[in-house]
Design a protein around this motif. Sequence first.
Motif, short mmCIF file in Angstrom:
data_model
loop_
_atom_site.label_atom_id
_atom_site.label_comp_id
_atom_site.label_asym_id
_atom_site.label_seq_id
_atom_site.Cartn_x
_atom_site.Cartn_y
_atom_site.Cartn_z
N ARG A 165 44.35 47.83 56.37
CA ARG A 165 45.31 47.70 55.27
C ARG A 165 45.24 48.93 54.38
O ARG A 165 44.20 49.60 54.28
N THR A 166 46.34 49.19 53.71
CA THR A 166 46.36 50.30 52.76
C THR A 166 45.56 49.92 51.52
O THR A 166 45.27 48.73 51.29
N GLN A 167 45.26 50.92 50.71
CA GLN A 167 44.53 50.66 49.48
C GLN A 167 45.33 49.71 48.58
O GLN A 167 44.78 48.80 47.97
N ALA A 168 46.64 49.90 48.53
CA ALA A 168 47.49 49.03 47.72
C ALA A 168 47.44 47.60 48.22
O ALA A 168 47.41 46.65 47.42
N GLU A 169 47.43 47.42 49.54
CA GLU A 169 47.35 46.07 50.11
C GLU A 169 46.01 45.41 49.80
O GLU A 169 45.95 44.22 49.47
N ARG A 170 44.93 46.19 49.93
CA ARG A 170 43.60 45.65 49.62
C ARG A 170 43.49 45.28 48.14
O ARG A 170 42.96 44.24 47.77
N ARG A 171 44.05 46.13 47.28
CA ARG A 171 44.00 45.86 45.84
C ARG A 171 44.82 44.61 45.50
O ARG A 171 44.39 43.78 44.70
N ALA A 172 45.99 44.47 46.11
CA ALA A 172 46.82 43.28 45.88
C ALA A 172 46.08 42.03 46.35
O ALA A 172 46.13 40.98 45.67
N ASP A 173 45.39 42.12 47.49
CA ASP A 173 44.63 40.97 47.98
C ASP A 173 43.48 40.62 47.02
O ASP A 173 43.24 39.46 46.73
N THR A 174 42.80 41.64 46.52
CA THR A 174 41.71 41.41 45.56
C THR A 174 42.26 40.76 44.30
O THR A 174 41.68 39.80 43.78
N ARG A 175 43.37 41.26 43.81
CA ARG A 175 43.98 40.70 42.60
C ARG A 175 44.37 39.23 42.83
O ARG A 175 44.12 38.38 41.98
N ARG A 176 44.95 38.93 43.98
CA ARG A 176 45.34 37.55 44.31
C ARG A 176 44.12 36.65 44.33
O ARG A 176 44.12 35.56 43.76
N ARG A 177 43.04 37.10 44.98
CA ARG A 177 41.82 36.29 45.05
C ARG A 177 41.21 36.09 43.67
O ARG A 177 40.71 35.01 43.34
N LEU A 178 41.27 37.13 42.83
CA LEU A 178 40.76 36.99 41.47
C LEU A 178 41.57 35.98 40.66
O LEU A 178 41.01 35.16 39.92
N LEU A 179 42.88 36.02 40.81
CA LEU A 179 43.73 35.06 40.10
C LEU A 179 43.47 33.64 40.58
O LEU A 179 43.41 32.70 39.76
N GLU A 180 43.30 33.45 41.88
CA GLU A 180 43.00 32.11 42.40
C GLU A 180 41.66 31.61 41.89
O GLU A 180 41.53 30.46 41.46
N ALA A 181 40.64 32.47 41.93
CA ALA A 181 39.32 32.08 41.45
C ALA A 181 39.35 31.81 39.95
O ALA A 181 38.77 30.84 39.46
N ALA A 182 40.04 32.65 39.21
CA ALA A 182 40.14 32.47 37.76
C ALA A 182 40.85 31.18 37.41
O ALA A 182 40.44 30.47 36.48
N THR A 183 41.87 30.85 38.15
CA THR A 183 42.59 29.59 37.92
C THR A 183 41.62 28.41 38.03
O THR A 183 41.59 27.53 37.17
N THR A 184 40.82 28.41 39.06
CA THR A 184 39.86 27.33 39.28
C THR A 184 38.78 27.31 38.20
O THR A 184 38.49 26.27 37.61
#
Length: 191
Positions: free
Chosen positions: A6-25
């Motif tokens: 994956r590109t750096q942008a794709e990896r960063r977007a995935d990290t951001r998504r996982r952080l938002l999911e974890a933060a929600t919980t």
Amino acid sequence: MPPDKRTQAERRADTRRRLLEAATTVFADRGFHAASVVEIAQGAGVSTGALYANFASKEELFVAVMDEFADWTRAVFAELDSREQRQQAWLAYLEQGPERFLLLVELWAYAMRTPEMRPRWARFTRELTAAIAERVESDAQRSGRTLPMPAEELALAARIFSSGLAFEKLADPASIPDNLFPRVMELLFAE
């Protein structure tokens, strides 16, 4: 393990998504003040450095979670055509677990305790009411029925009832019949 292509942008977007999911919980389970960035980062499977590379502070992450909820809500009203589909989406949201609604309560409490956040919360609720009103108006026009009061007032009443029902369902699930929400919405929006 094969290399990540994956590109750096794709990896960063995935990290951001996982952080938002974890933060929600974590925010829903523990509340804003008791939640730690370490716990959120661990829940997302990243370092605290990765968290801070995506969000300048815990508060910024919390605001991003609120924005995600607002985006989901707008999407429900934009994408689902029938009132029944929208009602089912709200019920499914509540049935996903109380933590989802508790997050909304936590966002409200934080906004009420943080004066600079109140306008953002007010904007969120006004936008939500406007999205509901727009759908109410379009549903009425499509079906050729006359609304019993302005669409904005119906939308506000529906939003407030939905929140109150969710509070009561969390506190005492057995006291709220499963079909209460659609029945009241039917009365509220009856021809």
